[in-house]
Motif scaffolding. Structure first.
Motif, PDB file in Angstrom:
ATOM      1  N   TYR A  47      26.463  47.226  48.482  1.00 29.69           N
ATOM      2  CA  TYR A  47      27.634  47.911  47.946  1.00 29.69           C
ATOM      3  C   TYR A  47      27.445  49.421  48.066  1.00 29.69           C
ATOM      4  O   TYR A  47      26.315  49.931  48.032  1.00 29.69           O
ATOM      5  N   ASP A 107      28.467  52.832  41.274  1.00 29.60           N
ATOM      6  CA  ASP A 107      29.687  52.752  40.469  1.00 29.60           C
ATOM      7  C   ASP A 107      30.499  51.499  40.774  1.00 29.60           C
ATOM      8  O   ASP A 107      31.471  51.213  40.072  1.00 29.60           O
ATOM      9  N   HIS A 108      30.093  50.769  41.805  1.00 19.80           N
ATOM     10  CA  HIS A 108      30.828  49.548  42.158  1.00 19.80           C
ATOM     11  C   HIS A 108      30.668  48.507  41.042  1.00 19.80           C
ATOM     12  O   HIS A 108      29.569  48.338  40.496  1.00 19.80           O
TER      13      HIS A 108
END
Length: 312
Positions: free
Chosen positions: A253, A257-258
């Motif tokens: 990812y 912050d995902h």
């Protein structure tokens, strides 16, 4: 966070000492499982948090030697496997004790517990040795290999890919499913047995509060569900993220912050938290453990008082 987890070190040590004295009203086999679980939880915190913190703070260069880095990773994986599979071994032991009366006398013994614990520790250590060869040095410093980088072939060679999948299946997927299965079977047996027992006791017009077998069974059930229920709840985010990554075939990812990355990190924190909660759980559910814990906490003050009286 590391300071909070470091508090589990004395907590697990106190748990081990109290259970080792054997005054908590539980069998030797059950005590051995609980002591082994507390020891594994203690080592999880030592190898994955406390040791790393100390090395980063005082010996940062030593940590990044390739041999030291690889060894610490192997031991980190091994003790996590021990913690998980000892929980399963304890769940199976309680399942046999509650649901399989024909096997109870032979299986639920201190000898069997010692054998199972030895096998779990041995297999968990041996099966994680390949992780030592997963990493390669990033360079040399003073002629010594330095740094830990994952070998590129780890992601493409069939042997490494198979090892990765077996590792993921053995921890956390299969353990999680096994604990759910054995707890479901235990609950089903308890419901049916209690229903039949109430029917028999109602016909004999006896007070159920005096049923010693029901009381002993209830204590055993509470201990089982506290340990395995804590495992199920605290591992749920990690297992959910693992299944999501495999279903979507997306393991990388773009940032921390995902949402999936946040869930993965939160799941890791909760897993480590599961290695810190056993003392509190035992104290909440086992009256004799609470008594021994109070005695242990009072012991230093009692010793000081006795020394003062002796000096007078």
């Amino acid at each position: 966070m590391r300071n909070n987890f470091s508090m589990s070190l004395p907590a697990n040590l106190v748990t081990i000492v109290i259970l080792f004295h054997g005054k908590c009203g539980i069998t030797k086999g059950t005590s051995l499982y609980l002591i082994s679980m507390a020891t594994a939880d203690l080592l999880v915190i030592v190898f994955n948090i406390i040791l790393l913190t100390l090395l980063f703070k005082y010996f940062p260069v030593f940590l990044f030697y390739t041999a030291m880095c690889s060894f610490n990773i192997v031991m980190g994986y091994a003790v996590k496997d021990c913690s998980v599979w000892l929980t399963i071994a304890f769940t199976i032991d309680r399942f046999v004790a509650i649901c399989c009366h024909n096997l109870k006398a032979r299986y639920c013994s201190a000898r069997t517990a010692a054998l199972v614990v030895t096998i779990v520790w041995s297999v968990s250590t041996l099966r994680n040795i390949p992780f030592y060869f997963r990493y390669q040095s990033l360079g040399t410093w003073g002629g010594v290999p330095w740094g830990c980088g994952i070998r590129p072939e780890f992601f493409i060679l069939p042997g490494w890919v198979a090892f990765f999948w077996i590792h993921q299946l053995l921890n956390p997927l299969i353990p999680y499913l096994l604990i759910l299965l054995f707890n479901a079977l235990t609950v089903r047996h308890i419901v049916l047995a209690n229903r039949a027992r109430r029917g028999l006791r109602s016909t004999s017009n006896r007070d159920q509060r005096g049923d010693a077998e029901m009381v002993n069974r209830r204590k055993s059930i509470i201990l089982l569900f506290v340990v395995s229920g804590s495992f199920i709840l605290l591992w749920m985010p990690k297992v959910s993220v693992f299944l999501l990554m495999e279903i979507t075939n997306n393991h990388f990812y773009p940032s921390y912050d995902h949402p999936v990355m946040i869930a993965d990190i939160s799941g890791t924190v909760l897993f480590y938290l599961s290695s810190c909660t056993n003392t509190a759980l035992y104290a909440l559910t086992q009256s004799k453990f609470r008594e021994e814990l109070k005695r242990a906490l009072k012991y230093p003050f009692t010793l000081i008082r006795e020394c003062i009286h002796t000096s007078k």
